[in-house]
Design an enzyme around this catalytic site. Structure first.
Site, short mmCIF file in Angstrom:
data_model
loop_
_atom_site.label_atom_id
_atom_site.label_comp_id
_atom_site.label_asym_id
_atom_site.label_seq_id
_atom_site.Cartn_x
_atom_site.Cartn_y
_atom_site.Cartn_z
N HIS A 102 0.71 -1.16 -0.10
CA HIS A 102 0.17 -0.05 0.06
C HIS A 102 0.87 1.15 -0.01
CE1 HIS A 102 1.06 -0.46 4.36
NE2 HIS A 102 0.62 0.94 4.33
N ASP A 104 0.60 4.98 1.84
CA ASP A 104 -0.17 5.53 2.98
C ASP A 104 -1.47 6.31 2.57
OD1 ASP A 104 1.37 4.11 4.74
OD2 ASP A 104 2.70 5.83 5.06
N HIS A 253 4.66 0.31 -0.10
CA HIS A 253 5.45 -0.44 0.98
C HIS A 253 4.72 -1.59 1.53
CE1 HIS A 253 3.74 2.79 3.31
NE2 HIS A 253 3.70 2.02 4.42
N ARG A 270 5.47 6.68 13.49
CA ARG A 270 5.47 7.12 12.04
C ARG A 270 4.97 8.86 12.34
NH1 ARG A 270 1.15 5.02 8.03
NH2 ARG A 270 0.02 6.93 8.61
#
Length: 297
Positions: A102, A104, A253, A270
């Site tokens: 995917h 983000d 990723h 993150r």
């Protein structure tokens, strides 16, 4: 700077992300990000505040996530990627929210421009992350398939993965994030064309404008396979203090799901940078269907 793989990734040494960075160093990091798509730093002794300060050098920072209700106290910009939370939120043991390829939060009309992920606690082995270069994937398509992809608009939506009745499930339902994006987006800085298919956010929809569900699924499968060909990827082994910084407009990723059964904790943090609305090769913009743009400060 040491390239990590043939098409994507580089490791940068000799930089302390917790200290003041000269403008020329910031420019070098930004240029490396655009060239290599994902860049890695090792042995960084930084916390939430330093991670946020570093991210601010490159753009506006969004809140942690459209669906996050429990960021670390005092740090609403930080999204914990914390295996200790997943059984509660998802109803099963995992080491990451999503173990599919995917980009983000592409269900947003303005997906994050970039993400910065810092490792705190990691398994002694397993739990790696892999990135793929979506510019290389597009350029590797036969011309006829590129021409077709240039014209496609794909529906992206946030598929519910949370445990029924959980706070996260409620948040996903309330936000109801849905957008149509061009299958090929033009990078606003480099001008490169990237294949923008994000399997994690298009699998549930399986919808390409103008095609039947069956046709959409066949076309999407072909594009997913091209986007994630092994030669376009780089695999990164985490250690405490490792930091990955990736361009969300040119990569997808995959958090490799090989560590949940080992019983080790995996905790990373993150931060994301506010993104622009994707633009296709003919200048058309992504279309908001449901939800709101995700803005930073």
């Amino acid at each position: 700077m040491a390239p990590s793989a043939g098409y994507i990734g580089a490791e940068i040494g000799g930089v302390d992300l917790g200290g003041p960075l000269a403008p020329e160093v910031v420019d070098q990091i930004r240029n490396a990000l655009h060239e290599y798509k994902v860049i890695f730093f090792r042995d960084q002794r930084i916390g939430h505040a330093e991670q946020i300060a570093f991210a601010r050098l490159f753009g506006k920072i969004t809140p942690a996530h459209p669906h996050e209700e429990r960021p670390p106290a005092g740090f609403p910009e930080i999204l914990p990627i914390d295996s200790r939370r997943y059984e509660e939120n998802l109803g099963r043991k995992r080491t990451s929210y999503d173990h599919s390829w995917h980009t983000d939060v592409t269900a947003l009309v303005n997906p994050p421009a970039a993400s910065i992920l810092r490792a705190d606690i990691v398994p002694p082995y397993g739990g790696d992350t892999t990135w793929t270069n979506l510019v290389a994937a597009y350029e590797g398509l036969p011309q006829e398939l590129r021409d077709l992809a240039d014209t496609l608009d794909i529906k992206h939506q946030f598929a519910p993965r949370a445990a029924a009745g959980s706070q996260r499930a409620r948040k996903i339902s309330e936000a109801n994030l849905v957008a149509y994006h061009p299958a090929v987006r033009v990078h606003p800085v480099t001008g490169e064309r990237a294949l923008f298919v994000s399997p994690g956010f298009t699998r549930g929809a399986r919808e390409i404008r103008g095609f039947s569900p069956e046709q959409s699924e066949q076309i999407l499968r072909l594009l997913w396979q091209e986007a994630t060909r092994i030669e376009y990827t780089v695999r990164f082994r985490w250690a405490p203090g490792s930091v990955a910084f990736w361009d969300n407009r040119a990569t997808a990723h995959l958090a490799i799901g090989d560590a949940a059964h080992l019983g080790h904790d995996r905790v990373l943090y993150r931060v994301t940078l506010e993104g622009d609305i994707p633009i296709g090769v003919d200048g058309r913009e992504s279309e908001l269907v449901s939800g709101e743009p995700f803005l930073g400060s």
